[in-house]
Design an enzyme around this catalytic site. Structure first.
Site, PDB file in Angstrom:
ATOM      1  N   THR A   1     -12.393   6.261   4.406  1.00 29.85           N
ATOM      2  CA  THR A   1     -11.468   6.972   5.303  1.00 29.85           C
ATOM      3  C   THR A   1     -11.880   8.445   5.382  1.00 29.85           C
ATOM      4  O   THR A   1     -12.746   8.908   4.640  1.00 29.85           O
ATOM      5  CB  THR A   1     -10.026   6.918   4.745  1.00 29.85           C
ATOM      6  OG1 THR A   1     -10.016   7.600   3.486  1.00 29.85           O
ATOM      7  CG2 THR A   1      -9.526   5.507   4.587  1.00 29.85           C
TER       8      THR A   1
ATOM      9  N   ASP B   1     -10.780  10.985  -5.513  1.00 30.70           N
ATOM     10  CA  ASP B   1     -12.013  11.777  -5.583  1.00 30.70           C
ATOM     11  C   ASP B   1     -11.797  13.007  -6.453  1.00 30.70           C
ATOM     12  O   ASP B   1     -12.590  13.936  -6.395  1.00 30.70           O
ATOM     13  CB  ASP B   1     -12.471  12.186  -4.174  1.00 30.70           C
ATOM     14  CG  ASP B   1     -11.390  12.918  -3.390  1.00 30.70           C
ATOM     15  OD1 ASP B   1     -10.200  12.660  -3.645  1.00 30.70           O
ATOM     16  OD2 ASP B   1     -11.721  13.755  -2.528  1.00 30.70           O
TER      17      ASP B   1
ATOM     18  N   GLU C   1       0.853  -1.193   0.000  1.00 31.46           N
ATOM     19  CA  GLU C   1       0.000   0.000   0.000  1.00 31.46           C
ATOM     20  C   GLU C   1       0.887   1.240   0.000  1.00 31.46           C
ATOM     21  O   GLU C   1       1.761   1.415   0.847  1.00 31.46           O
ATOM     22  CB  GLU C   1      -0.979   0.066   1.184  1.00 31.46           C
ATOM     23  CG  GLU C   1      -1.768   1.385   1.091  1.00 31.46           C
ATOM     24  CD  GLU C   1      -3.106   1.452   1.809  1.00 31.46           C
ATOM     25  OE1 GLU C   1      -3.517   0.462   2.436  1.00 31.46           O
ATOM     26  OE2 GLU C   1      -3.738   2.528   1.724  1.00 31.46           O
TER      27      GLU C   1
ATOM     28  N   ASP D   1      -2.319  12.196  -2.909  1.00 30.25           N
ATOM     29  CA  ASP D   1      -2.448  13.663  -2.859  1.00 30.25           C
ATOM     30  C   ASP D   1      -2.763  14.166  -4.269  1.00 30.25           C
ATOM     31  O   ASP D   1      -2.044  13.862  -5.216  1.00 30.25           O
ATOM     32  CB  ASP D   1      -1.148  14.274  -2.330  1.00 30.25           C
ATOM     33  CG  ASP D   1      -0.934  13.905  -0.865  1.00 30.25           C
ATOM     34  OD1 ASP D   1      -1.870  14.062  -0.066  1.00 30.25           O
ATOM     35  OD2 ASP D   1       0.165  13.428  -0.525  1.00 30.25           O
TER      36      ASP D   1
ATOM     37  N   ASP E   1       9.806   7.333   0.471  1.00 27.20           N
ATOM     38  CA  ASP E   1       9.133   7.676  -0.778  1.00 27.20           C
ATOM     39  C   ASP E   1       8.872   6.359  -1.525  1.00 27.20           C
ATOM     40  O   ASP E   1       9.796   5.566  -1.754  1.00 27.20           O
ATOM     41  CB  ASP E   1      10.076   8.585  -1.581  1.00 27.20           C
ATOM     42  CG  ASP E   1       9.493   9.035  -2.901  1.00 27.20           C
ATOM     43  OD1 ASP E   1       8.433   8.521  -3.314  1.00 27.20           O
ATOM     44  OD2 ASP E   1      10.123   9.905  -3.539  1.00 27.20           O
TER      45      ASP E   1
ATOM     46  N   LYS F   1      -3.991  22.040  -8.240  1.00 29.67           N
ATOM     47  CA  LYS F   1      -3.691  23.234  -9.060  1.00 29.67           C
ATOM     48  C   LYS F   1      -2.801  22.806 -10.224  1.00 29.67           C
ATOM     49  O   LYS F   1      -1.857  22.035 -10.025  1.00 29.67           O
ATOM     50  CB  LYS F   1      -2.936  24.264  -8.217  1.00 29.67           C
ATOM     51  CG  LYS F   1      -3.798  24.865  -7.129  1.00 29.67           C
ATOM     52  CD  LYS F   1      -3.066  25.957  -6.391  1.00 29.67           C
ATOM     53  CE  LYS F   1      -3.965  26.495  -5.297  1.00 29.67           C
ATOM     54  NZ  LYS F   1      -3.270  26.997  -4.148  1.00 29.67           N
TER      55      LYS F   1
HETATM   56  C1  LIG Z   1      -4.275  12.086   0.920  1.00 28.49           C
HETATM   57  S1  LIG Z   1      -3.419  10.996   1.967  1.00 28.49           S
HETATM   58  C2  LIG Z   1      -4.350   9.478   1.795  1.00 28.49           C
HETATM   59  C3  LIG Z   1      -4.161   8.532   2.938  1.00 28.49           C
HETATM   60  C4  LIG Z   1      -4.886   7.183   2.814  1.00 28.49           C
HETATM   61  N1  LIG Z   1      -4.479   6.472   1.628  1.00 28.49           N
HETATM   62  C5  LIG Z   1      -6.387   7.333   2.861  1.00 28.49           C
HETATM   63  O1  LIG Z   1      -7.035   7.031   1.865  1.00 28.49           O
HETATM   64  O2  LIG Z   1      -6.884   7.741   3.906  1.00 28.49           O
HETATM   65  C6  LIG Z   1      -1.966  10.656   0.995  1.00 28.49           C
HETATM   66  C7  LIG Z   1      -0.877   9.954   1.789  1.00 28.49           C
HETATM   67  O3  LIG Z   1       0.175   9.608   0.886  1.00 28.49           O
HETATM   68  C8  LIG Z   1       1.439   9.875   1.508  1.00 28.49           C
HETATM   69  N2  LIG Z   1       2.407  10.043   0.407  1.00 28.49           N
HETATM   70  C9  LIG Z   1       2.451  11.034  -0.524  1.00 28.49           C
HETATM   71  N3  LIG Z   1       3.418  10.822  -1.415  1.00 28.49           N
HETATM   72  C10 LIG Z   1       4.033   9.653  -1.033  1.00 28.49           C
HETATM   73  C11 LIG Z   1       5.131   8.909  -1.558  1.00 28.49           C
HETATM   74  N4  LIG Z   1       5.795   9.321  -2.640  1.00 28.49           N
HETATM   75  N5  LIG Z   1       5.482   7.776  -0.927  1.00 28.49           N
HETATM   76  C12 LIG Z   1       4.819   7.344   0.188  1.00 28.49           C
HETATM   77  N6  LIG Z   1       3.772   8.010   0.724  1.00 28.49           N
HETATM   78  C13 LIG Z   1       3.379   9.147   0.123  1.00 28.49           C
HETATM   79  C14 LIG Z   1       1.167  11.113   2.354  1.00 28.49           C
HETATM   80  O4  LIG Z   1       2.114  11.273   3.393  1.00 28.49           O
HETATM   81  C15 LIG Z   1      -0.238  10.799   2.875  1.00 28.49           C
HETATM   82  O5  LIG Z   1      -0.184  10.038   4.064  1.00 28.49           O
END
Ligand SMILES: C[S@@+](CC[C@H](N)C(=O)[O-])C[C@H]1O[C@@H](n2cnc3c(N)ncnc32)[C@H](O)[C@@H]1O
Length: 245
Positions: free
Chosen positions: A223, A187, A76, A151, A128, A155
């Protein structure tokens, strides 16, 4: 998959722009306690290159040893505090679930939840996901990838930060075994359409569903991120692609 496809995928993924903001990793006292108590049990130690989310290209992690067994591997990407990962890992006790997350306070919250759940089929790498897939996962070693609510960087001047690029799709294709599945949800409609375009043009992926969109995956709990999208009346898009070839 041939060596050259894997090498091409690896060459293309080195990037300066990352999909996350480098935030402070300062933790609240309860998060710090969870981190210190459970880190050794669930978080894998990996050699770094430069930053705390990098992975040294020569890193090697024995996942069979880390999980204590050889089993189907689910990765994941960006599970946050594990709100969906933990119930989904509980529903798949036969699988090893590897969480790739960059944000330490979120990992600390995931550790508390994991300890409460009693699960032992989850391990975490603080990194990462690009570096982790590239340097820790052998080609063809992953059965399933989950990427839920990445994420959106909505923009247009930030679109370059979006994780799911053609290069990242090529890397993911190389790490999935033939027949392996990539499940995605977002979304943000323009990101959803862009993801479809990227995966539909990658020769190693085919949509599991003929019309391109997957039905909402029942196994995926709602979530906070999904709820925020629903509250803002955004449509939720599920996608499921199979690695072919
Ligand atoms: C918008 S949150 C969604 C969290 C979860 N998947 C949910 O649906 O509730 C995006 C998550 O991805 C992580 N994230 C962003 N870029 C990442 C990367 N390159 N590698 C690992 N995690 C990353 C962020 O720290 C954050 O916890």
């Amino acid at each position: 998959m041939t060596g050259s496809v894997v090498q091409r995928a690896e060459r293309r993924t080195r990037r300066e722009v990352v999909s996350f903001v480098r935030r402070s990793n300062r933790m609240r006292p309860n998060q710090r306690r969870a981190w210190e108590t459970y880190r050794d049990r669930f978080v894998l130690d990996v050699p770094r290159l430069d930053t705390s989310t990098s992975i040294h290209p020569a890193a090697a992690v024995d996942l069979i040893e880390a999980f204590g067994r050889d089993a189907e591997l689910i990765v994941e990407i960006g599970p946050g505090a594990g709100e969906s990962l933990i119930p989904m890992a509980a529903a798949r006790p036969q699988a090893n679930v590897l969480a790739l997350e960059v944000y330490q306070p979120a990992i600390a919250r995931m550790l508390s939840r994991l300890a409460r759940s009693g699960l032992d089929n989850v391990r975490i790498v603080e990194a990462d996901a690009v570096a982790a897939l590239e340097h820790l996962m052998p080609a063809g070693s992953v059965d399933e990838i989950w990427l839920f609510f990445p994420d959106p960087w909505h923009k247009s001047r930030h679109h370059k930060r979006r994780l799911l690029t053609p290069e990242f799709a090529a890397l993911s294709a190389s790490r999935l075994r033939p027949g392996g599945i990539w499940r995605i949800a977002t979304d943000w409609d323009d990101y959803a359409y862009r993801i479809r375009q990227v995966l539909d043009t990658n020769p190693y992926f085919i949509s599991v569903y003929p019309n391109g969109w997957a039905p909402r995956w029942d196994a995926r709990p709602i979530t906070h991120f999904e709820q925020r999208g629903l509250d803002a009346r955004r449509q939720i898009f599920d996608l499921a692609y199979r690695r072919v070839g």
